[in-house]
Scaffold this motif. Structure first.
Motif, PDB file in Angstrom:
ATOM      1  N   LEU A 106       0.814  -1.218   0.000  1.00 44.13           N
ATOM      2  CA  LEU A 106       0.000   0.000   0.000  1.00 44.13           C
ATOM      3  C   LEU A 106       0.848   1.269   0.000  1.00 44.13           C
ATOM      4  O   LEU A 106       0.297   2.367  -0.063  1.00 44.13           O
ATOM      5  N   ARG A 107       2.146   1.106   0.070  1.00 41.81           N
ATOM      6  CA  ARG A 107       3.026   2.261   0.063  1.00 41.81           C
ATOM      7  C   ARG A 107       2.840   3.036  -1.240  1.00 41.81           C
ATOM      8  O   ARG A 107       2.963   2.505  -2.329  1.00 41.81           O
ATOM      9  N   GLY A 108       2.513   4.299  -1.134  1.00 43.55           N
ATOM     10  CA  GLY A 108       2.282   5.117  -2.314  1.00 43.55           C
ATOM     11  C   GLY A 108       0.828   5.189  -2.748  1.00 43.55           C
ATOM     12  O   GLY A 108       0.469   6.020  -3.584  1.00 43.55           O
ATOM     13  N   GLU A 109      -0.042   4.336  -2.192  1.00 40.59           N
ATOM     14  CA  GLU A 109      -1.457   4.357  -2.567  1.00 40.59           C
ATOM     15  C   GLU A 109      -2.232   5.465  -1.852  1.00 40.59           C
ATOM     16  O   GLU A 109      -3.152   6.056  -2.408  1.00 40.59           O
ATOM     17  N   ALA A 110      -1.906   5.743  -0.603  1.00 40.77           N
ATOM     18  CA  ALA A 110      -2.573   6.770   0.200  1.00 40.77           C
ATOM     19  C   ALA A 110      -4.095   6.620   0.166  1.00 40.77           C
ATOM     20  O   ALA A 110      -4.815   7.530  -0.245  1.00 40.77           O
ATOM     21  N   PRO A 111      -4.639   5.475   0.600  1.00 41.37           N
ATOM     22  CA  PRO A 111      -6.092   5.295   0.583  1.00 41.37           C
ATOM     23  C   PRO A 111      -6.784   6.119   1.660  1.00 41.37           C
ATOM     24  O   PRO A 111      -6.202   6.416   2.710  1.00 41.37           O
ATOM     25  N   ASP A 112      -8.030   6.474   1.402  1.00 43.50           N
ATOM     26  CA  ASP A 112      -8.848   7.136   2.422  1.00 43.50           C
ATOM     27  C   ASP A 112      -9.402   6.127   3.420  1.00 43.50           C
ATOM     28  O   ASP A 112      -9.633   6.460   4.585  1.00 43.50           O
ATOM     29  N   LEU A 113      -9.632   4.905   2.940  1.00 46.55           N
ATOM     30  CA  LEU A 113     -10.226   3.882   3.792  1.00 46.55           C
ATOM     31  C   LEU A 113      -9.673   2.520   3.381  1.00 46.55           C
ATOM     32  O   LEU A 113      -9.604   2.199   2.195  1.00 46.55           O
ATOM     33  N   VAL A 114      -9.268   1.741   4.373  1.00 47.94           N
ATOM     34  CA  VAL A 114      -8.824   0.366   4.146  1.00 47.94           C
ATOM     35  C   VAL A 114      -9.810  -0.562   4.841  1.00 47.94           C
ATOM     36  O   VAL A 114     -10.115  -0.380   6.028  1.00 47.94           O
ATOM     37  N   LEU A 115     -10.323  -1.541   4.106  1.00 46.79           N
ATOM     38  CA  LEU A 115     -11.281  -2.483   4.652  1.00 46.79           C
ATOM     39  C   LEU A 115     -10.700  -3.892   4.594  1.00 46.79           C
ATOM     40  O   LEU A 115     -10.091  -4.279   3.594  1.00 46.79           O
ATOM     41  N   THR A 116     -10.892  -4.644   5.652  1.00 51.44           N
ATOM     42  CA  THR A 116     -10.535  -6.063   5.669  1.00 51.44           C
ATOM     43  C   THR A 116     -11.689  -6.831   6.284  1.00 51.44           C
ATOM     44  O   THR A 116     -12.553  -6.257   6.942  1.00 51.44           O
ATOM     45  N   GLY A 117     -11.700  -8.145   6.070  1.00 53.17           N
ATOM     46  CA  GLY A 117     -12.646  -8.976   6.785  1.00 53.17           C
ATOM     47  C   GLY A 117     -12.244  -9.101   8.240  1.00 53.17           C
ATOM     48  O   GLY A 117     -11.082  -8.877   8.608  1.00 53.17           O
ATOM     49  N   LEU A 118     -13.186  -9.462   9.083  1.00 51.10           N
ATOM     50  CA  LEU A 118     -12.896  -9.595  10.513  1.00 51.10           C
ATOM     51  C   LEU A 118     -11.829 -10.651  10.765  1.00 51.10           C
ATOM     52  O   LEU A 118     -10.919 -10.458  11.571  1.00 51.10           O
ATOM     53  N   GLN A 119     -11.935 -11.789  10.064  1.00 51.58           N
ATOM     54  CA  GLN A 119     -10.954 -12.856  10.207  1.00 51.58           C
ATOM     55  C   GLN A 119     -11.059 -13.762   8.991  1.00 51.58           C
ATOM     56  O   GLN A 119     -11.984 -13.637   8.188  1.00 51.58           O
ATOM     57  N   SER A 120     -10.087 -14.661   8.843  1.00 49.95           N
ATOM     58  CA  SER A 120     -10.106 -15.575   7.710  1.00 49.95           C
ATOM     59  C   SER A 120     -10.790 -16.879   8.095  1.00 49.95           C
ATOM     60  O   SER A 120     -10.739 -17.301   9.252  1.00 49.95           O
ATOM     61  N   ASP A 121     -11.423 -17.526   7.116  1.00 53.92           N
ATOM     62  CA  ASP A 121     -12.128 -18.774   7.384  1.00 53.92           C
ATOM     63  C   ASP A 121     -11.189 -19.951   7.566  1.00 53.92           C
ATOM     64  O   ASP A 121     -11.602 -20.984   8.100  1.00 53.92           O
ATOM     65  N   ASP A 122      -9.925 -19.836   7.111  1.00 49.51           N
ATOM     66  CA  ASP A 122      -9.028 -20.975   7.249  1.00 49.51           C
ATOM     67  C   ASP A 122      -8.229 -20.932   8.552  1.00 49.51           C
ATOM     68  O   ASP A 122      -8.300 -21.829   9.373  1.00 49.51           O
ATOM     69  N   LEU A 123      -7.474 -19.872   8.782  1.00 47.32           N
ATOM     70  CA  LEU A 123      -6.642 -19.796   9.983  1.00 47.32           C
ATOM     71  C   LEU A 123      -7.328 -19.058  11.131  1.00 47.32           C
ATOM     72  O   LEU A 123      -7.088 -19.339  12.297  1.00 47.32           O
ATOM     73  N   GLY A 124      -8.151 -18.074  10.801  1.00 49.37           N
ATOM     74  CA  GLY A 124      -8.990 -17.443  11.816  1.00 49.37           C
ATOM     75  C   GLY A 124      -8.259 -16.662  12.889  1.00 49.37           C
ATOM     76  O   GLY A 124      -8.742 -16.581  14.015  1.00 49.37           O
ATOM     77  N   TYR A 125      -7.110 -16.067  12.569  1.00 50.11           N
ATOM     78  CA  TYR A 125      -6.392 -15.302  13.587  1.00 50.11           C
ATOM     79  C   TYR A 125      -7.182 -14.073  14.043  1.00 50.11           C
ATOM     80  O   TYR A 125      -7.183 -13.717  15.214  1.00 50.11           O
ATOM     81  N   GLY A 126      -7.810 -13.368  13.105  1.00 53.91           N
ATOM     82  CA  GLY A 126      -8.560 -12.169  13.460  1.00 53.91           C
ATOM     83  C   GLY A 126      -7.688 -11.017  13.910  1.00 53.91           C
ATOM     84  O   GLY A 126      -8.148 -10.143  14.654  1.00 53.91           O
ATOM     85  N   GLN A 127      -6.416 -10.998  13.488  1.00 52.92           N
ATOM     86  CA  GLN A 127      -5.483  -9.975  13.950  1.00 52.92           C
ATOM     87  C   GLN A 127      -4.881  -9.143  12.819  1.00 52.92           C
ATOM     88  O   GLN A 127      -4.369  -8.046  13.071  1.00 52.92           O
ATOM     89  N   THR A 128      -4.918  -9.649  11.597  1.00 53.32           N
ATOM     90  CA  THR A 128      -4.196  -9.003  10.501  1.00 53.32           C
ATOM     91  C   THR A 128      -4.657  -7.564  10.280  1.00 53.32           C
ATOM     92  O   THR A 128      -3.832  -6.663  10.100  1.00 53.32           O
ATOM     93  N   GLY A 129      -5.962  -7.329  10.308  1.00 51.88           N
ATOM     94  CA  GLY A 129      -6.468  -5.981  10.069  1.00 51.88           C
ATOM     95  C   GLY A 129      -5.983  -4.984  11.109  1.00 51.88           C
ATOM     96  O   GLY A 129      -5.547  -3.876  10.772  1.00 51.88           O
ATOM     97  N   SER A 130      -6.027  -5.364  12.373  1.00 54.07           N
ATOM     98  CA  SER A 130      -5.597  -4.458  13.446  1.00 54.07           C
ATOM     99  C   SER A 130      -4.099  -4.175  13.363  1.00 54.07           C
ATOM    100  O   SER A 130      -3.654  -3.035  13.576  1.00 54.07           O
TER     101      SER A 130
END
Length: 261
Positions: A106-130
């Motif tokens: 994302l370096r150079g993209e400068a987004p206004d908003l980044v969206l991710t899912g709450l967690q993944s269905d396979d590993l389910g860590y739920g931490q990547t977005g934070s």
């Protein structure tokens, strides 16, 4: 309004699940793949915001060549372009390593908003977005059920425990992790599928992004040592005594062992 949606390709839920001979992952030969369900809702939220307020939606996905199918699906549904971070073994990346990879992309993209899912269905860590929000230096909210655009910011509805929810106003840019069920998912139209073939997909590697470790990917601090199928056991407990005594014993078991009352 530039919106980046991080999506992940995961094994389909109706796939044949078998543990590989290594014992460290599932057998992939018989698997089919699909977009991670919470990420599909994150994509839908981004597309709805674009339709209401203008701008563009950029799909961001890390994985091997097969994730091109998931990227094409996102483009067919309405994403304007995509970034494919080529990573042959994404399951080897823990949430921190994955977030580092996505942040570099994302370096150079400068987004206004980044969206991710709450967690993944396979590993389910739920931490990547934070973690990604921290690396990008963005305010973030998790378990988001609704997003509203305000002048200079957004208002989000977060899901809490016991049916409670929380309304939070946040400045932009920001990052949100989206809960499944935020809205009704759309299908890709025939016109959308045709347009997806002409949309830009930028392909980069960890080396291109300057975050490659000794083996070509960001170093992971968590590794999977063993997978196993939980043992299924049946256990019956007979309560002795009269009905009053048996009921008291049952309540005690439910309260202190099962912890359901």
């Amino acid at each position: 309004m530039k919106i980046v949606v991080a999506i992940k390709q995961v094994p389909a839920r109706d796939s044949l699940w078998r543990i590989a001979s290594s014992g460290k992952w599932i057998e992939e030969a018989d698997l089919s793949y699909e977009i991670n369900e919470p990420d599909a809702y994150a994509l839908e939220a981004g597309l709805e915001l674009k339709e209401a307020h203008g701008g563009e939606v950029v799909a961001l996905c890390a994985g091997p060549a097969r994730v091109a199918q998931t990227i094409r699906e996102a483009l067919a549904k309405g994403a304007d372009r995509a970034i494919h971070v080529e990573e042959e073994d994404p399951r080897a990346l823990d949430p921190l390593a994955t977030a580092r990879l996505l942040a570099a992309a994302l370096r150079g993209e400068a987004p206004d908003l980044v969206l991710t899912g709450l967690q993944s269905d396979d590993l389910g860590y739920g931490q990547t977005g934070s973690i990604l929000a921290e690396l990008l230096g963005l305010p973030h909210a998790t378990i988001v059920m609704r997003v509203e655009k305000l002048d200079g910011g957004i208002r989000v509805k977060r899901e809490l425990e016991d049916g409670w929810s929380q309304l939070v106003e946040m400045p932009l840019p920001a990052l949100l992790t989206i809960q499944s069920g935020i809205s009704k998912l759309r299908y890709a139209t025939l016109m959308g599928i045709k347009k997806a073939k002409t949309k830009q997909v930028r392909r980069v590697t960890a080396a291109d992004l300057g975050v490659a470790g000794p083996e070509g990917a960001p170093a992971a601090s968590v590794t999977i040592e063993r997978l196993y199928i939980p043992e299924r056991t049946r256990h019956a407990h007979l309560f002795e005594g009269d009905p009053r005594e048996a009921a008291a014993q049952l309540v005690e078991k439910l309260r202190f062992e099962a912890r359901v009352i």
